[in-house]
Enzyme design. Sequence first.
Site, PDB file in Angstrom:
ATOM      1  N   ASN A  65       0.818  -1.216   0.000  1.00 50.89           N
ATOM      2  CA  ASN A  65       0.000   0.000   0.000  1.00 50.89           C
ATOM      3  C   ASN A  65       0.857   1.274   0.000  1.00 50.89           C
ATOM      4  O   ASN A  65       1.622   1.515   0.928  1.00 50.89           O
ATOM      5  CB  ASN A  65      -0.893  -0.036   1.247  1.00 50.89           C
ATOM      6  N   TYR A 113      -7.412   8.067  11.282  1.00 51.03           N
ATOM      7  CA  TYR A 113      -7.359   6.943  10.377  1.00 51.03           C
ATOM      8  C   TYR A 113      -8.137   5.756  10.961  1.00 51.03           C
ATOM      9  O   TYR A 113      -8.045   5.473  12.145  1.00 51.03           O
ATOM     10  CB  TYR A 113      -5.898   6.543  10.169  1.00 51.03           C
ATOM     11  N   TRP A 168       2.932   6.486  13.275  1.00 55.54           N
ATOM     12  CA  TRP A 168       1.639   6.220  12.645  1.00 55.54           C
ATOM     13  C   TRP A 168       1.493   4.748  12.343  1.00 55.54           C
ATOM     14  O   TRP A 168       2.408   4.167  11.824  1.00 55.54           O
ATOM     15  CB  TRP A 168       1.513   7.008  11.352  1.00 55.54           C
TER      16      TRP A 168
HETATM   17  O1  EZ4 Z   1      -3.079   0.480   8.319  1.00 57.48           O
HETATM   18  O2  EZ4 Z   1      -3.875  -1.816   5.781  1.00 57.48           O
HETATM   19  O3  EZ4 Z   1      -5.118  -3.467  11.112  1.00 57.48           O
HETATM   20  N1  EZ4 Z   1      -5.160  -2.891  10.085  1.00 57.48           N
HETATM   21  C1  EZ4 Z   1      -4.521  -1.778   9.777  1.00 57.48           C
HETATM   22  C2  EZ4 Z   1      -4.636  -1.341   8.347  1.00 57.48           C
HETATM   23  C3  EZ4 Z   1      -3.340  -0.789   7.799  1.00 57.48           C
HETATM   24  C4  EZ4 Z   1      -3.354  -0.666   6.318  1.00 57.48           C
HETATM   25  C5  EZ4 Z   1      -1.951  -0.429   5.807  1.00 57.48           C
HETATM   26  O4  EZ4 Z   1      -1.895  -0.578   4.439  1.00 57.48           O
HETATM   27  O5  EZ4 Z   1      -3.868  -1.204  10.615  1.00 57.48           O
HETATM   28  O6  EZ4 Z   1      -5.669  -0.424   8.207  1.00 57.48           O
END
Ligand code: EZ4
Length: 412
Positions: A37, A159, A412
């Site tokens: 990714n 996120y 992160w």
């Molecule tokens: O951040 O797949 O547990 N899952 C995660 C994902 C990752 C992404 C990275 O490409 O933490 O959302």
Amino acid sequence: MIIDRAEVIVTSPDRNFVTLRLTTDDGLVGIGDATLNGRELAVVAYLAEHVVPLLLGRDAHRIEDTWQFLYRSAYWRRGPVTMAAIAAVDMALWDLKGKSLGVPVYQLLGGASRTGLLAYGHASGKTTEEIFDSVRAHQEQGYRAIRVQTGVPGLKSIYGIASNATFEANKGVRYDHEPAQRGALPAQEDWDTRSYLRHVPTVFEAVRNEFGPEVPLLHDAHHRLTPIQAASLGKSLEPYDLFWLEDCTPAENQEALRLVRQHTTTPLAIGEIFNTVWDYQQIIREQLIDYVRSAVTHTGGITHLKKVLDYASQYQIKSGMHGPTDISPVGMAAAMHLGLSIHNFGIQEYMKHGEKTDRVFQQSFTWEDGMLHPGEKPGLGVELDVDEAGKYPYQQAYLPYNRLHDGTVHDW
Ligand code: EZ4
Ligand code: CO
């Protein structure tokens, strides 16, 4: 079964995917996932420039030898780009062996150790009400185990919290098909650990009260905490009986987990950004984790991840393979075959792919009553429709990143 064609196919139906496609002299086709990714084209170049020429003319039956040859002959070992490239070759070779012998890959790995794989999905929301809706929507879709990610008062976007738009588009399931945002630069988000540590336990208390003691609940701290903060979070979540707390610290410092372990009995899951057994050496040997988060795609394929999991099994550590939408349907199938066969399977992360992705990759897995099964088709059970894939060229897309209030870049 000699490899006489090797192609690297990039497609972006709902998001970017990189697939290695091998064709043998007897006309069999095997595929492997090489999606990394946000760094997809680095793996494309590694494969196309440096691996494809090595594969032509090789006996596709020699899986272990090919793995060792690619790993050792490069001289430069480990790393996500190298290990994703090797993973794609490895998956494609298992796919070919299954097809040539007429059996699904899990049979080659020792056969089924269970009837299906318990899977968890991603519930999220900015508020407790949104989170409740999202958990309910997942339960209606059959999920029996659920990861809960929450907004934090004072932080604009985090996120893993799906937007309202994706909530509508996914028919009530609040997760992103594409948390990586298309564009030339990664989006910037904000972060405040103290607010997060105060807020998260209140959310788990509310979710436990609403949904009861039975449902396995998971949480991902996404590498953002120091060891002592992680210890504190684990401790404050103990009353809510988490299935696991994931990536509580940036785990390239394996020793940090000792401190966390001394303070909490909340089970720990680590490893979605690890790529070899060496990243796990200390935390498995010292029993500092409970679940191995590696995806087949990012850990050198079925051949290598099976070795990691066999090592983990000596310490009663189980699998919890990474399964976000950036693992392609091919990588997910490989995870299902491996998970079905090993004794120390724990749980499988499973986010549904978008409809366009499902048209590019024809899949034979089943999803019933919260359980996955890879199906009985020979090989991995996934076929890539090359014409359909060609409709969706690569699009630049990146994961977001964090800054603290004073502008400092944060883990992160
Ligand atoms: O951040 O797949 O547990 N899952 C995660 C994902 C990752 C992404 C990275 O490409 O933490 O959302
Ligand atoms: Co994670």
